[in-house]
Design a protein around this motif. Structure first.
Motif, PDB file in Angstrom:
ATOM      1  N   SER A 111     -28.966  19.955  -2.645  1.00  0.00           N
ATOM      2  CA  SER A 111     -28.128  19.906  -3.320  1.00  0.00           C
ATOM      3  C   SER A 111     -27.663  22.069  -3.680  1.00  0.00           C
ATOM      4  N   THR A 112     -27.196  21.801  -3.898  1.00  0.00           N
ATOM      5  CA  THR A 112     -25.794  23.442  -4.019  1.00  0.00           C
ATOM      6  C   THR A 112     -26.850  23.848  -5.099  1.00  0.00           C
ATOM      7  N   SER A 113     -27.700  23.930  -5.827  1.00  0.00           N
ATOM      8  CA  SER A 113     -27.908  23.644  -7.032  1.00  0.00           C
ATOM      9  C   SER A 113     -29.495  24.590  -5.990  1.00  0.00           C
ATOM     10  N   LEU A 165     -16.990  26.192   1.020  1.00  0.00           N
ATOM     11  CA  LEU A 165     -17.174  24.735   0.752  1.00  0.00           C
ATOM     12  C   LEU A 165     -18.504  24.490   1.365  1.00  0.00           C
ATOM     13  N   SER A 166     -19.161  25.124   2.071  1.00  0.00           N
ATOM     14  CA  SER A 166     -20.727  25.241   2.344  1.00  0.00           C
ATOM     15  C   SER A 166     -20.733  24.338   1.129  1.00  0.00           C
ATOM     16  N   LEU A 167     -20.706  25.697   0.084  1.00  0.00           N
ATOM     17  CA  LEU A 167     -21.713  24.901  -1.162  1.00  0.00           C
ATOM     18  C   LEU A 167     -20.776  23.715  -2.094  1.00  0.00           C
ATOM     19  N   LEU A 168     -20.041  23.537  -1.845  1.00  0.00           N
ATOM     20  CA  LEU A 168     -19.339  21.828  -1.991  1.00  0.00           C
ATOM     21  C   LEU A 168     -19.683  20.811  -1.629  1.00  0.00           C
ATOM     22  N   SER A 169     -19.814  20.866  -0.513  1.00  0.00           N
ATOM     23  CA  SER A 169     -20.278  19.686   0.866  1.00  0.00           C
ATOM     24  C   SER A 169     -22.342  19.682   0.751  1.00  0.00           C
ATOM     25  N   ALA A 170     -22.919  20.940   0.201  1.00  0.00           N
ATOM     26  CA  ALA A 170     -23.736  20.867  -0.381  1.00  0.00           C
ATOM     27  C   ALA A 170     -24.310  19.619  -1.645  1.00  0.00           C
TER      28      ALA A 170
END
Lengths: 49, 554
Positions: free
Chosen positions: B58-60, B349-354
């Protein structure tokens, strides 16, 4: 090694890379195996057999 | 973050169009229960691996753990090794094939149903469903909060609005399209994440003088470790903490064991083993899964630790000093200062995807657990009206509402611990019986039941009354006994997983040996190597029979 002095840490770094590399090799061998099985079971090879 | 908002909004719009297109593709194919619950059991190995990895990371995990690495150092890479070796290789090669085959032999479409049918117990299925339905929203709420805060910062929109938009977007495709939609979207998001992290690593090493140069610079910074961390056992960012120190225990027990081994018993991940067509697909998926986890967790930890070198060169301070002690801000600050703006836009966008991929997997698992396992198969004993898909949709909607509610109600201190709490609870409750189900034919229904209850309540007891990180913010121990934790000293640092999991294993073994073993016929059916279902019509389950009658599918 690799600019990291503590062996416990560079071992972790190298283990990460090697385990990922191992995954690539293992996975690739299984893809290759499937191709081989499909090739062997193709109509042409079946006729040859 | 200092990025061009209109350019980012444009990118986000294109991104959303792609996501909805893929979700629709999955929805069109999800016309049967197995399509909705298990992606039709025909998912491509690469899609399965990307979906597994994207749901896992995940982002975290990127921002949070990257920040933790900036504080604790590269010793955290052992966790990455565990994630790759256990979370991918062992999971895909040893757990996956048996789970897939047994799940198919028993006609299971969810992880709790897999356990319930393997032990011929509706109680195990409904209890597991309830456990996931209650505690996964806690984990999901932490992901939702992280994503909403992230959107608030980068798009400059209100936090509540961000939370609502984010939840609605994911809920729409998860509820409508089921697991197939989730997996298609995950695969796309996983690819974006892979590219983003690959660029991040390359930029960082190039900027800091190459692999050896960057590491050496970080090693040379050891004398700059803050005194407060030094006192806890910190010896530098390229060294492990002092053996047995407080920092060492935190690193080993919570991070390595909790998150590293806990991955094997995660319901939202284990269910993906049942989505592929054969055993070889799982072995092929290793090719994508291993490098994916290396590029996610590995890069986050390495870049997080190396950010110290960048900040020291540019500001004369360590990363922790630059952000005023808040580790969550280290990676965003590093991106803003060190990376080109175009890359920052893409990385957003990568972080949003995660965040989206993890939340999507959670929503689907919570919904199936509560709607299908607990309500339909547990409470209604398989006699509920309506189809599995309808019950699951209701479950997904309900658990999403709970997650959003928790995101508003719970204090931040609890939310911050939610991931580790959920992972630990799943490990103690599910790992012993999941392993028993797959690898030990002698495990009995009574043994599994006793182990499930022991693992669950053992873990809950330890985190409520002993493990300081949860016991203190929860405050239940303080309210009952007048002190923050029942035990003191090192005990308060030992993660629940280290206590409850061995106990649950022990109970499973002792009770199984003292009670009646499953019949040979049943075990033959479970362990059959060539499931009849693969070559003939699918096994009839209670739910599938009901659906046939009602005929109320998508």
């Amino acid at each position: 090694m690799l600019g990291i002095e503590d062996p416990q840490v560079w071992l972790a770094y190298v283990s990460c890379v090697l385990s990922a590399l191992g995954c690539v090799i293992y996975g690739a061998l299984n893809w290759k195996e499937e191709k081989q099985v499909l090739k062997n079971s193709s109509p042409v090879s079946a006729l040859q057999e | 973050m200092a990025v061009n908002t209109s350019a980012l909004l444009f990118l986000v719009l294109i991104y959303l169009v792609c996501i909805f297109y893929l979700a629709r593709l999955g929805y069109k194919k999800s016309s049967q229960t197995e399509g909705y619950m298990l992606a039709g059991r025909k998912a491509h190995p690469a899609i399965m691996a990307l979906s597994y990895g994207a749901a896992f990371i995940s982002t975290s995990a990127i921002i949070g753990f990257g920040g933790v690495a900036a504080s604790l150092g590269m010793g955290l890479l052992w966790l990455v090794f565990l994630n790759i070796f256990i979370g991918i290789f062992i999971a895909f090669v040893f757990f996956g094939p048996k789970t897939r085959r047994m799940g198919l032999n028993l006609g299971a479409v969810t992880f709790p149903e897999f356990l319930g049918r393997r032990f011929e117990s509706r109680f195990i299925q409904s209890f597991s469903g309830l456990l996931i339905g209650i505690f996964m929203p806690l984990y999901a709420s932490s992901v939702l909060i992280g994503a909403a805060r992230f959107l608030e910062t980068i798009l400059g929109i209100n936090y509540n609005l961000a939370l609502l938009i984010f939840t609605l977007i994911i809920a729409s495709y998860v509820i409508k399209g089921g697991l197939l939609s989730v997996m298609y979207v995950d695969a796309f998001q996983g690819s974006l994440m892979f590219l983003g992290m690959a660029f991040l690593l390359s930029f960082t090493y190039i900027k800091l003088g190459g692999i050896v140069g960057a590491h050496q610079a970080l090693t040379d910074m050891a004398p700059l470790v803050p005194q407060a961390l030094s006192d806890l056992g910190h010896q530098g960012w390229t060294s492990m903490p002092v053996f047995g120190s407080q920092l060492w225990w935190t690193m080993v027990s919570t991070l390595f064991l909790g998150v590293g081994i806990g991955v094997l018993a995660q319901p939202q991940l284990a269910v993906r083993f049942m989505t592929v067509k054969d055993d070889r697909s799982l072995k092929q998926a290793v090719l994508v899964g291993g490098p994916f986890i290396l590029m996610m967790a590995g890069v986050a930890y390495v870049v997080g630790a190396l950010s110290n070198v960048y900040f020291f060169r540019t500001t004369g301070m360590t990363a922790l000093e630059v952000v005023g002690g808040n580790t969550d801000l280290i990676i965003p600050e590093y991106l803003n200062q060190a990376m080109p703006e175009l890359f920052v836009l893409f990385f957003m966008l990568s972080l949003l995807s995660a965040a989206m991929s993890t939340a999507g997997a959670q929503f689907h698992s919570m919904g199936t657990a509560l709607g299908h396992d607990f309500y339909q198969e547990g409470l209604k004993k398989g006699k509920a009206g309506g189809s599995t898909i309808h019950a699951t949709r209701f479950g997904i909607g309900f658990t999403i509402l709970i997650s959003v509610g928790l995101a508003y109600i719970l204090p931040e201190s609890i939310i911050a611990r939610a991931t580790a709490m959920f992972m630990g609870l799943c490990t103690s409750a599910f790992l012993p019986i999941y392993m028993g189900a797959l690898f030990w034919k002698r495990i009995s229904r009574a043994g599994a039941l006793a182990s499930l209850v022991t693992g669950t309540f053992g873990s809950l007891f330890w985190l409520t009354f002993v493990h300081a990180k949860e016991a203190v913010p929860l405050g239940i121990c303080k309210a009952i006994f007048g002190k923050a934790t029942l035990l003191s000293g090192t005990w308060t640092l030992v993660d629940p997983i280290l206590v409850a999991t061995p106990l649950a294993f022990l109970v499973a073994i002792i009770v199984s040996l003292k009670t009646k073993a499953p019949s040979k016929e049943f075990l033959d059916k479970c362990y059959s190597l060539s499931p009849a279902a693969e070559n003939s019509p699918k096994p009839k389950t209670l739910s599938s029979m009901k659906e046939k009658k009602s005929g109320s599918e998508l």
